[in-house]
Design an enzyme around this catalytic site. Structure first.
Site, short mmCIF file in Angstrom:
data_model
loop_
_atom_site.label_atom_id
_atom_site.label_comp_id
_atom_site.label_asym_id
_atom_site.label_seq_id
_atom_site.Cartn_x
_atom_site.Cartn_y
_atom_site.Cartn_z
N GLY A 34 0.82 -1.21 0.00
CA GLY A 34 0.00 0.00 0.00
C GLY A 34 0.85 1.25 0.00
O GLY A 34 2.08 1.19 0.05
N THR A 36 1.25 3.62 2.19
CA THR A 36 1.98 4.02 3.41
C THR A 36 3.15 3.06 3.64
O THR A 36 4.29 3.51 3.90
CB THR A 36 1.04 4.04 4.64
OG1 THR A 36 -0.21 4.63 4.25
CG2 THR A 36 1.64 4.84 5.78
N ASP A 88 3.35 -2.49 8.21
CA ASP A 88 2.29 -2.47 7.19
C ASP A 88 1.30 -1.34 7.47
O ASP A 88 1.24 -0.82 8.61
CB ASP A 88 1.55 -3.83 7.20
CG ASP A 88 0.87 -4.14 5.87
OD1 ASP A 88 0.74 -3.23 5.03
OD2 ASP A 88 0.46 -5.30 5.70
N GLY A 89 0.53 -0.97 6.47
CA GLY A 89 -0.52 0.02 6.63
C GLY A 89 -1.81 -0.64 7.11
O GLY A 89 -1.84 -1.83 7.44
N ASP A 91 -6.48 -0.04 6.83
CA ASP A 91 -7.61 0.76 6.35
C ASP A 91 -8.39 1.37 7.51
O ASP A 91 -8.99 2.44 7.35
CB ASP A 91 -8.52 -0.12 5.48
CG ASP A 91 -7.75 -0.61 4.26
OD1 ASP A 91 -7.28 0.24 3.49
OD2 ASP A 91 -7.57 -1.83 4.12
N GLY A 104 -6.09 -3.04 -0.45
CA GLY A 104 -5.27 -3.30 -1.64
C GLY A 104 -5.32 -4.76 -2.07
O GLY A 104 -4.64 -5.14 -3.03
N GLU A 110 -0.59 -10.46 4.06
CA GLU A 110 -0.32 -9.48 5.13
C GLU A 110 -0.55 -10.12 6.50
O GLU A 110 0.24 -9.92 7.43
CB GLU A 110 -1.22 -8.25 4.95
CG GLU A 110 -0.83 -7.41 3.74
CD GLU A 110 -1.79 -6.28 3.46
OE1 GLU A 110 -1.34 -5.31 2.84
OE2 GLU A 110 -2.96 -6.35 3.83
C1 5RP Z 1 -3.48 -3.70 1.42
C2 5RP Z 1 -3.69 -3.12 2.76
C3 5RP Z 1 -3.12 -1.76 3.00
O1 5RP Z 1 -2.23 -1.82 4.05
C4 5RP Z 1 -4.25 -0.83 3.32
O2 5RP Z 1 -5.18 -0.88 2.25
C5 5RP Z 1 -3.76 0.60 3.52
O3 5RP Z 1 -3.23 1.10 2.34
P1 5RP Z 1 -2.75 2.60 2.22
O4 5RP Z 1 -1.58 2.77 3.12
O5 5RP Z 1 -2.45 2.76 0.75
O6 5RP Z 1 -3.92 3.47 2.63
O7 5RP Z 1 -4.26 -3.69 3.65
O8 5RP Z 1 -4.12 -4.94 1.30
#
Ligand code: 5RP
Length: 238
Positions: A34, A36, A88-89, A91, A104, A110
């Protein structure tokens, strides 16, 4: 807020995660997916360019590609040294650090990496903090053969279930599966819901990450702060 200000917050959070939690001598890092997590990958690439010797476990084909571009060698899950930290990021982040992930589409890998890591660090902008999970539709990864069956079962518990599409065809995950995005509304007990959903034959994983995150770094206009975790009990009444 302008797009570039949001990007700056993501960059600051991603960089801070590497600066605070990845130390020279660590041998294996889990890297998320993602916009971030991208910045954590970027920062780790800079460390590798400085001569740090480590490998990464990527949570998606896209992250693998980003690692390759930056000279970070990737290995399969538990094929290399133990994963010391995964970054990791998310939502959505609830006060007790329960997360919704999978926007994503990388939720399965993940979660696999977060489960295997000694420490799981989450990086988000302020806009991802919620009182309760559920505003963001919950991604549920399903085996394509069973997608219609799982959809039928999910509709008994959820008012809106959508097969994720891309360019007119079902979105296919890195594992060859489909995603059903489920708008449950508020989710008061994410652990129980995750358990119930995974009991449906054909569900591979859900985007509910409960009791996995150890640290949450939040990028905001005033800088990066580390969130303090509330107990799940204090999280319940709104
Ligand atoms: C991908 C994810 C991402 O970590 C989540 O969607 C956050 O993404 P971003 O940092 O682009 O907002 O779970 O599967």
């Amino acid at each position: 807020m302008s797009g570039s200000a949001v990007d700056e917050e993501k960059r600051a959070a991603g960089y801070a995660a590497v600066d605070r939690f990845v130390h020279r001598g660590m041998r294996c890092i889990g890297l998320g997916t993602g916009s971030t997590a991208f910045w954590a990958i970027d920062r780790l690439g800079a460390r590798v360019a400085e001569g740090w010797e480590l490998v990464a476990v990527a949570t998606s084909v896209e992250t693998e590609r980003l690692c390759e571009e930056r000279g970070i060698r990737t290995v399969g899950l538990l094929e290399g040294p133990p994963i010391e930290v995964a970054i990791d990021g998310a939502d959505e982040v609830a006060p007790d650090f329960a997360l919704t992930k999978g926007g994503g589409g990388a939720l399965f890998r993940e979660k696999a990496v977060a489960l295997a890591a000694k420490k799981f660090v989450v990086v988000v902008g302020e806009n991802k903090l919620v009182r309760r999970l559920g505003k963001f539709p919950l991604p549920v990864e399903v085996v394509p053969f069973s997608a219609r069956y799982v959809e039928r079962e999910l509709r008994l518990m959820c008012p809106s279930v959508e097969l994720r599409m891309r360019a007119g065809a079902p979105f296919v995950t890195d594992n060859g599966n489909y995603i059903l995005d489920c708008a449950f509304g508020e989710i008061p007990a994410p652990g129980e819901l995750d358990h119930g959903l995974r009991a449906i034959h054909g569900v591979v994983a859900t985007g509910l990450f409960v009791n996995l995150a150890a640290h949450v770094l939040v990028g905001s206009p005033s800088g990066v702060s580390e969130l303090e975790r509330a107990s799940s009990k204090t999280n319940l009444p709104l």
